[in-house]
Scaffold this motif. Structure first.
Motif, PDB file in Angstrom:
ATOM      1  N   VAL A  55      87.378  31.092 -16.751  1.00 36.97           N
ATOM      2  CA  VAL A  55      85.980  30.851 -16.358  1.00 36.97           C
ATOM      3  C   VAL A  55      85.821  29.349 -16.160  1.00 36.97           C
ATOM      4  N   SER A  56      85.187  28.980 -15.048  1.00 39.25           N
ATOM      5  CA  SER A  56      85.029  27.550 -14.758  1.00 39.25           C
ATOM      6  C   SER A  56      83.570  27.229 -14.450  1.00 39.25           C
ATOM      7  N   ALA A  57      83.326  26.119 -13.730  1.00 37.61           N
ATOM      8  CA  ALA A  57      81.968  25.572 -13.636  1.00 37.61           C
ATOM      9  C   ALA A  57      80.918  26.582 -13.173  1.00 37.61           C
ATOM     10  N   ARG A  58      81.277  27.390 -12.165  1.00 37.57           N
ATOM     11  CA  ARG A  58      80.271  28.313 -11.605  1.00 37.57           C
ATOM     12  C   ARG A  58      79.883  29.381 -12.619  1.00 37.57           C
ATOM     13  N   GLY A  59      80.905  29.918 -13.281  1.00 35.37           N
ATOM     14  CA  GLY A  59      80.637  30.944 -14.294  1.00 35.37           C
ATOM     15  C   GLY A  59      79.842  30.354 -15.450  1.00 35.37           C
ATOM     16  N   LEU A  60      80.206  29.138 -15.850  1.00 34.26           N
ATOM     17  CA  LEU A  60      79.510  28.518 -16.985  1.00 34.26           C
ATOM     18  C   LEU A  60      78.055  28.220 -16.639  1.00 34.26           C
ATOM     19  N   ASP A  70      77.359  28.118 -24.358  1.00 36.46           N
ATOM     20  CA  ASP A  70      77.995  27.509 -25.529  1.00 36.46           C
ATOM     21  C   ASP A  70      78.753  28.552 -26.344  1.00 36.46           C
ATOM     22  N   GLN A  71      78.147  29.742 -26.464  1.00 34.09           N
ATOM     23  CA  GLN A  71      78.816  30.830 -27.188  1.00 34.09           C
ATOM     24  C   GLN A  71      80.153  31.160 -26.520  1.00 34.09           C
ATOM     25  N   ALA A  72      80.143  31.216 -25.187  1.00 39.54           N
ATOM     26  CA  ALA A  72      81.379  31.538 -24.458  1.00 39.54           C
ATOM     27  C   ALA A  72      82.411  30.431 -24.656  1.00 39.54           C
ATOM     28  N   LEU A  73      81.957  29.178 -24.580  1.00 36.91           N
ATOM     29  CA  LEU A  73      82.904  28.057 -24.700  1.00 36.91           C
ATOM     30  C   LEU A  73      83.510  27.962 -26.096  1.00 36.91           C
ATOM     31  N   LYS A  74      82.709  28.353 -27.107  1.00 34.66           N
ATOM     32  CA  LYS A  74      83.234  28.319 -28.486  1.00 34.66           C
ATOM     33  C   LYS A  74      84.411  29.262 -28.652  1.00 34.66           C
ATOM     34  N   ASN A 105      88.750  27.685 -18.442  1.00 31.24           N
ATOM     35  CA  ASN A 105      88.681  28.236 -19.792  1.00 31.24           C
ATOM     36  C   ASN A 105      89.178  29.666 -19.856  1.00 31.24           C
ATOM     37  N   SER A 106      90.163  29.894 -20.712  1.00 29.38           N
ATOM     38  CA  SER A 106      90.668  31.254 -20.888  1.00 29.38           C
ATOM     39  C   SER A 106      89.756  31.984 -21.882  1.00 29.38           C
ATOM     40  N   GLU A 111      85.413  40.444 -24.723  1.00 34.73           N
ATOM     41  CA  GLU A 111      84.399  39.723 -25.518  1.00 34.73           C
ATOM     42  C   GLU A 111      83.257  39.238 -24.650  1.00 34.73           C
ATOM     43  N   LEU A 112      83.608  38.718 -23.471  1.00 37.44           N
ATOM     44  CA  LEU A 112      82.562  38.206 -22.574  1.00 37.44           C
ATOM     45  C   LEU A 112      81.659  39.344 -22.130  1.00 37.44           C
TER      46      LEU A 112
END
Ligand SMILES: Cc1cc2nc3c(=O)[nH]c(=O)nc-3n(C[C@H](O)[C@H](O)[C@H](O)COP(=O)(O)OP(=O)(O)OC[C@H]3O[C@@H](n4cnc5c(N)ncnc54)[C@H](O)[C@@H]3O)c2cc1C
Ligand SMILES: NC(=O)C1=CN([C@@H]2O[C@H](COP(=O)(O)OP(=O)(O)OC[C@H]3O[C@@H](n4cnc5c(N)ncnc54)[C@H](OP(=O)(O)O)[C@@H]3O)[C@@H](O)[C@H]2O)C=CC1
Ligand SMILES: Nc1ccccc1C(=O)C[C@H](N)C(=O)O
Length: 448
Positions: A55-60, A70-74, A105-106, A111-112
């Motif tokens: 997942v990269s900028a657009r998804g984030l 933030d939850q996803a990035l954690k 980001n892997s 989970e997502l």
């Protein structure tokens, strides 16, 4: 905000369907989401589904719109570049960005998806119904055809938003009546997932990279997981999978072509025998929107524009669709017909562009990354990027680390390359003139 009177159905509780349900619920629109599978939070993960996603900028940016960034990035593992494993030579690291700082980001798909499902269910006005397989739509009558535990039923739906994946039943249903050009281009390659488990409790490879074993017409990649394993994906011509009929042949093939990875795969032969070979398809269908008497149906995400996975952009792009539909609904004051018409006109050039770039990235990953010329060119591009104050930005950067519309990227890269080529030509001409002048001076001096 007053609730919308129309019955809005979202088909597919995957990544896009859940995000869109949350966005629409927040807008005060009542939605029912129909998912063919049982609730994954109860049923658990299934074998055969892909394990992780980049997942990269657009998804984030899209996840940010529903407070999940933030939850996803954690729970993500950043990958700052490619670790290339050539045959017969040591691995080499190729950073994704000029400053080496940016990462894709892997993230675990399951989970997502579950976080998005939780968000959808927690949004007032959103109802999620599992084990409901949509079999078709009748847009003229404003009906959705379903098969659930109680058998086949029809339900009223004035707005149908179909996020039911690459092999969309809604798309098939709309195409069957004519008026929808449903082009599907399959690659001769298929994919199969394998695992590199943790070694002595730790990652067996560098977890800060997306690993690539480029082998010309075929490749293997590996993305890290939080449990310290790696999910490897083989992208091979389908005939190559078929040629390895026994455990001994599988082992021998890997020891010859992927020796460093083979040593890290104790369950290789078993995984190879049991995991399915998936197909790889680009869907280029049109139009995405069908109007009926007072009803409308639209395709989104992979249902509208499945792309091959080689840029790691399919989910990122599907998320952008959801944000765009939500934005246009706001802009048009809730006029579904107008919003969906604008949605398809605006998104189609972008999804066509990423479809082409994704196909091109396959050749880059499986072949070009091993070439020293490619590595020099990338290093030169990064050097130029660092010195150009935003005037030169690489294609990878624009796709993965910005939200610049995909359709603008090939045009911008062409323009940049022309400027660089003109600069190089100018530099060469100047250097030539300077050399001539120097040699004339030298001759004059010599003549004295
Ligand atoms: C091997 C592989 C690797 C990938 N890696 C990446 C990556 O790294 N990064 C990235 O951005 N993208 C990646 N993708 C692409 C990504 O998986 C898709 O683009 C993304 O899942 C699309 O989201 P979606 O919501 O449109 O479809 P999906 O996530 O597939 O969701 C569709 C949902 O609809 C449901 N459904 C299907 N049919 C029906 C029906 N008839 N009735 C009701 N429900 C139905 C399905 O069960 C599913 O839950 C990858 C794809 C593959 C195959
Ligand atoms: N562009 C591309 O090349 C590709 C894109 N994708 C995209 O990625 C998404 C995720 O892919 P993936 O993780 O492989 O998952 P999928 O949704 O494609 O499903 C994977 C497998 O699970 C089966 N399945 C499991 N449970 C059910 C159920 N309850 N009902 C029906 N079928 C079930 C499917 O069977 P069945 O065959 O009956 O559907 C399929 O074989 C896809 O939906 C698609 O949008 C996937 C593959 C390639
Ligand atoms: N997620 C993937 C799944 C399958 C194939 C590639 C990817 C990538 O993300 C590739 C990455 N963007 C790269 O260019 O190195």
């Amino acid at each position: 905000m007053a609730r919308d009177e129309r019955r809005v159905a979202i088909v597919g509780g995957g990544l896009a369907g859940c995000l869109l349900a949350t966005l629409l619920g927040r807008r005060g629109i009542e939605v029912t989401l129909y998912e063919r599978r049982p609730d994954p939070r109860i049923a658990g993960p299934e074998r055969g589904r892909s394990i992780n996603l980049a997942v990269s900028a657009r998804g984030l940016a899209a996840l940010d719109a529903v407070g999940l960034r933030d939850q996803a990035l954690k729970r993500a593992l950043p990958m700052h570049g490619r670790m290339v494993h050539p045959l017969g030579a040591g691995q080499n690291f190729q950073p994704y960005s000029a400053d080496g700082e940016r990462a894709i980001n892997s993230i675990s798909r399951a989970e997502l998806n579950q976080a998005l499902l939780d968000a959808a269910e927690a949004t007032p006005g959103v109802t999620v119904r599992f084990t409901q397989r949509v079999t078709g739509v009748d847009v003229a009558a404003g009906l959705l055809l379903l098969e659930g535990p109680e058998g086949a039923v029809t339900e009223r739906a004035d707005v149908v938003l179909a996020g039911d994946g690459a092999y969309s039943a809604v798309r098939r249903s709309l195409a069957s009546g004519g008026g929808l050009d449903d082009r599907q281009d399959f690659l001769e390659h298929g994919y199969k997932e394998l695992t590199i488990p943790p070694r002595d409790g730790d990652f067996a490879l560098d977890p800060d990279a997306l690993h690539i074993w480029p082998r010309g017409t075929a490749m293997m990649i590996a993305l890290p997981n939080l449990d310290r394993s790696f999910t490897c994906t083989l992208f091979w011509p389908k005939t190559d999978f078929e040629a390895l009929g026994t455990a001994a042949k599988v082992r021998a093939h890997f020891e010859r072509h992927y020796p460093d990875a083979a040593r890290l795969m104790p369950a290789l032969a078993d995984d190879f025998a049991h995991n399915p070979v998936g197909s790889l398809v680009t869907v280029r269908c049109w139009p995405w929107v069908r109007y009926g008497e007072g009803a409308v149906a639209a395709l989104l995400g992979d249902a509208a524009h499945a792309i091959v996975p080689f840029f790691g952009q399919g989910a990122n792009c599907a998320f952008e669709d959801c944000v765009e539909i939500d934005r246009l609904l706001g802009k048009t004051g809730g006029d579904w017909s107008r919003a969906l018409s604008l949605y398809q006109e605006r998104r189609k050039p972008n999804t066509d562009a990423i479809a082409e770039m994704a196909l091109d990235n396959f050749v880059e990953m499986r072949d070009r990354v091993s070439s020293p010329v490619y590595r020099l060119t990338r290093a030169a591009q990064h050097a130029l990027e660092r010195r150009s104050a935003g005037r030169y930005v690489s294609r990878y950067e624009l796709v993965s680390f910005t939200t610049v519309p995909y359709a603008q990227i090939p045009r911008r890269i062409r323009r940049q390359n022309q400027v660089v080529a003109a600069g190089l030509l100018g530099g060469a001409v100047l250097a030539g003139l300077a050399a001539r002048r120097l040699s004339r001076l030298a001759r004059r001096r010599g003549g004295r």
